[in-house]
Design a protein around this motif. Sequence first.
Motif, PDB file in Angstrom:
ATOM      1  N   UNK A 188      -8.999   6.596   7.535  1.00 18.76           N
ATOM      2  CA  UNK A 188      -9.007   5.124   7.518  1.00 18.76           C
ATOM      3  C   UNK A 188      -9.080   4.634   6.077  1.00 18.76           C
ATOM      4  N   UNK A 189      -8.061   3.852   5.651  1.00 14.70           N
ATOM      5  CA  UNK A 189      -7.925   3.374   4.272  1.00 14.70           C
ATOM      6  C   UNK A 189      -7.800   4.522   3.271  1.00 14.70           C
ATOM      7  N   UNK A 190      -7.556   5.741   3.760  1.00  9.96           N
ATOM      8  CA  UNK A 190      -7.420   6.929   2.910  1.00  9.96           C
ATOM      9  C   UNK A 190      -8.627   7.105   1.980  1.00  9.96           C
ATOM     10  N   UNK A 191      -9.801   6.839   2.511  1.00  9.22           N
ATOM     11  CA  UNK A 191     -11.013   7.089   1.713  1.00  9.22           C
ATOM     12  C   UNK A 191     -11.174   8.589   1.460  1.00  9.22           C
ATOM     13  N   UNK A 192     -10.776   9.396   2.465  1.00  8.04           N
ATOM     14  CA  UNK A 192     -10.821  10.847   2.336  1.00  8.04           C
ATOM     15  C   UNK A 192      -9.421  11.415   2.533  1.00  8.04           C
ATOM     16  N   UNK A 206       3.159  17.546  -6.507  1.00  4.64           N
ATOM     17  CA  UNK A 206       2.615  16.195  -6.602  1.00  4.64           C
ATOM     18  C   UNK A 206       2.609  15.545  -5.226  1.00  4.64           C
ATOM     19  N   UNK A 207       1.591  14.729  -5.005  1.00  4.16           N
ATOM     20  CA  UNK A 207       1.538  13.885  -3.815  1.00  4.16           C
ATOM     21  C   UNK A 207       1.830  12.467  -4.281  1.00  4.16           C
ATOM     22  N   UNK A 208       2.878  11.853  -3.754  1.00  7.25           N
ATOM     23  CA  UNK A 208       3.208  10.465  -4.088  1.00  7.25           C
ATOM     24  C   UNK A 208       2.769   9.600  -2.906  1.00  7.25           C
ATOM     25  N   UNK A 209       1.880   8.654  -3.195  1.00  4.74           N
ATOM     26  CA  UNK A 209       1.259   7.873  -2.121  1.00  4.74           C
ATOM     27  C   UNK A 209       1.309   6.386  -2.454  1.00  4.74           C
ATOM     28  N   UNK A 210       1.659   5.584  -1.468  1.00  5.13           N
ATOM     29  CA  UNK A 210       1.733   4.142  -1.658  1.00  5.13           C
ATOM     30  C   UNK A 210       0.813   3.418  -0.697  1.00  5.13           C
ATOM     31  N   UNK A 211       0.297   2.294  -1.147  1.00  6.23           N
ATOM     32  CA  UNK A 211      -0.577   1.509  -0.279  1.00  6.23           C
ATOM     33  C   UNK A 211      -1.046   0.254  -0.968  1.00  6.23           C
ATOM     34  N   UNK A 212      -1.987  -0.410  -0.348  1.00  7.37           N
ATOM     35  CA  UNK A 212      -2.442  -1.704  -0.820  1.00  7.37           C
ATOM     36  C   UNK A 212      -3.813  -1.627  -1.476  1.00  7.37           C
ATOM     37  N   UNK A 213      -3.993  -2.464  -2.490  1.00  7.64           N
ATOM     38  CA  UNK A 213      -5.304  -2.660  -3.096  1.00  7.64           C
ATOM     39  C   UNK A 213      -5.930  -3.964  -2.618  1.00  7.64           C
ATOM     40  N   UNK A 214      -5.109  -4.860  -2.157  1.00  9.79           N
ATOM     41  CA  UNK A 214      -5.538  -6.104  -1.517  1.00  9.79           C
ATOM     42  C   UNK A 214      -4.403  -6.528  -0.595  1.00  9.79           C
ATOM     43  N   UNK A 215      -4.536  -7.659   0.076  1.00  7.46           N
ATOM     44  CA  UNK A 215      -3.478  -8.082   0.982  1.00  7.46           C
ATOM     45  C   UNK A 215      -2.272  -8.648   0.241  1.00  7.46           C
ATOM     46  N   UNK A 246      -8.471   3.850  -5.888  1.00  3.81           N
ATOM     47  CA  UNK A 246      -9.025   2.798  -5.041  1.00  3.81           C
ATOM     48  C   UNK A 246      -8.000   2.266  -4.045  1.00  3.81           C
ATOM     49  N   UNK A 247      -6.752   2.724  -4.143  1.00  5.06           N
ATOM     50  CA  UNK A 247      -5.687   2.253  -3.253  1.00  5.06           C
ATOM     51  C   UNK A 247      -5.871   2.808  -1.855  1.00  5.06           C
ATOM     52  N   UNK A 248      -5.639   1.952  -0.863  1.00  6.12           N
ATOM     53  CA  UNK A 248      -5.709   2.348   0.542  1.00  6.12           C
ATOM     54  C   UNK A 248      -4.325   2.842   0.960  1.00  6.12           C
ATOM     55  N   UNK A 249      -4.097   4.125   0.847  1.00  6.24           N
ATOM     56  CA  UNK A 249      -2.763   4.658   1.087  1.00  6.24           C
ATOM     57  C   UNK A 249      -2.356   4.477   2.541  1.00  6.24           C
ATOM     58  N   UNK A 250      -1.076   4.060   2.698  1.00  8.12           N
ATOM     59  CA  UNK A 250      -0.490   3.862   4.009  1.00  8.12           C
ATOM     60  C   UNK A 250       0.590   4.905   4.315  1.00  8.12           C
ATOM     61  N   UNK A 251       1.179   5.476   3.271  1.00  4.56           N
ATOM     62  CA  UNK A 251       2.242   6.459   3.445  1.00  4.56           C
ATOM     63  C   UNK A 251       2.216   7.375   2.234  1.00  4.56           C
ATOM     64  N   UNK A 252       2.488   8.659   2.437  1.00  2.00           N
ATOM     65  CA  UNK A 252       2.466   9.611   1.330  1.00  2.00           C
ATOM     66  C   UNK A 252       3.479  10.709   1.567  1.00  2.00           C
ATOM     67  N   UNK A 253       3.981  11.267   0.469  1.00  2.00           N
ATOM     68  CA  UNK A 253       4.989  12.317   0.532  1.00  2.00           C
ATOM     69  C   UNK A 253       4.706  13.363  -0.546  1.00  2.00           C
ATOM     70  N   UNK A 254       5.051  14.629  -0.252  1.00  2.00           N
ATOM     71  CA  UNK A 254       5.016  15.673  -1.260  1.00  2.00           C
ATOM     72  C   UNK A 254       6.270  15.584  -2.124  1.00  2.00           C
ATOM     73  N   UNK A 255       6.095  15.760  -3.436  1.00  2.00           N
ATOM     74  CA  UNK A 255       7.196  15.965  -4.369  1.00  2.00           C
ATOM     75  C   UNK A 255       6.782  17.157  -5.224  1.00  2.00           C
ATOM     76  N   UNK A 256       7.193  18.350  -4.844  1.00  2.00           N
ATOM     77  CA  UNK A 256       6.708  19.561  -5.490  1.00  2.00           C
ATOM     78  C   UNK A 256       5.217  19.701  -5.275  1.00  2.00           C
TER      79      UNK A 256
END
Length: 270
Positions: free
Chosen positions: A159-163, A195-204, A183-193
């Motif tokens: 939840x909110x990618x805290x862990x 590296x983990x590339x993860x996107x999400x929101x810090x606020x609304x 501090x970003x709440x990741x919503x989607x993530x992908x492996x690139x080699x």
Amino acid sequence: MIGKLFRTGFVAMLHAIFSLSVAAAPGPDPAPMEHARLLGALQLQGEVFHVQGLALGPTRIWITSVDHGTNRAWLHEFDRATGRFLRRLELTDGVRYHPGGLSLSGGSLWVPVAEMRANSSAVLVEIDAATLTVRRRIAVADHIGCVAASGDRLVAGNWDSRLLYEIDLRRGVPVRVVPNPSATHYQDMKFVGEQLVAGGNTSWLSGTVDWIDTRTMKLTRSIKAGSIGPVRPFGRGGPWTGEGMAIEGRELYVLPEDGPSRVFHFELDA
């Protein structure tokens, strides 16, 4: 999951109402994400609900969404060239109806389906990308909102990618649990080699795309983004990082809108 962060209040309401005029303006913001150039957007020609994740194949687009009206989870498939809707698969699993950020690896789509609350339960569903048949399910004793897959391992955010959970698929169990280095709440993530590339929101109204070294689980790069428009109930947008994100080399794809949705295509700086 951006809806989880939405907070009512007079100032926020005024901001959202003002932003409606921006969201309704023709065309996207020409510079919505730092260190990235917007190349275009593909309109998806089919129904999706509250978007949760995005994955790309050579000829296909897969999107997860949750229908809050009926408490049902869905995986949608579209043609990558045209945006034409092809088919969908229901993923609802009893009280678990929240599908999260998904990942494609080795011909399999990995999708988490969780209860709609923190500290709950989830199942990680492996789906054959060609036939959309379920190959296996792995139970997790936590809410899982996103997952990245590579070979025999998964990294999943709760939840909110805290862990962040690292899961060995040969044993089907977590082998490491670490705090999110951002501090970003990741919503989607992908492996690139490695590296983990993860996107999400810090606020609304804002978010980031982050790069994490999976060996150390340390943050190595972060780019910021604003908002395409207000989130529900005022609109259907959110941070440009979106609830769905995919990456191919320097090509970044985000899905910041609920249906009717567009997949926005960016080129990252070198």
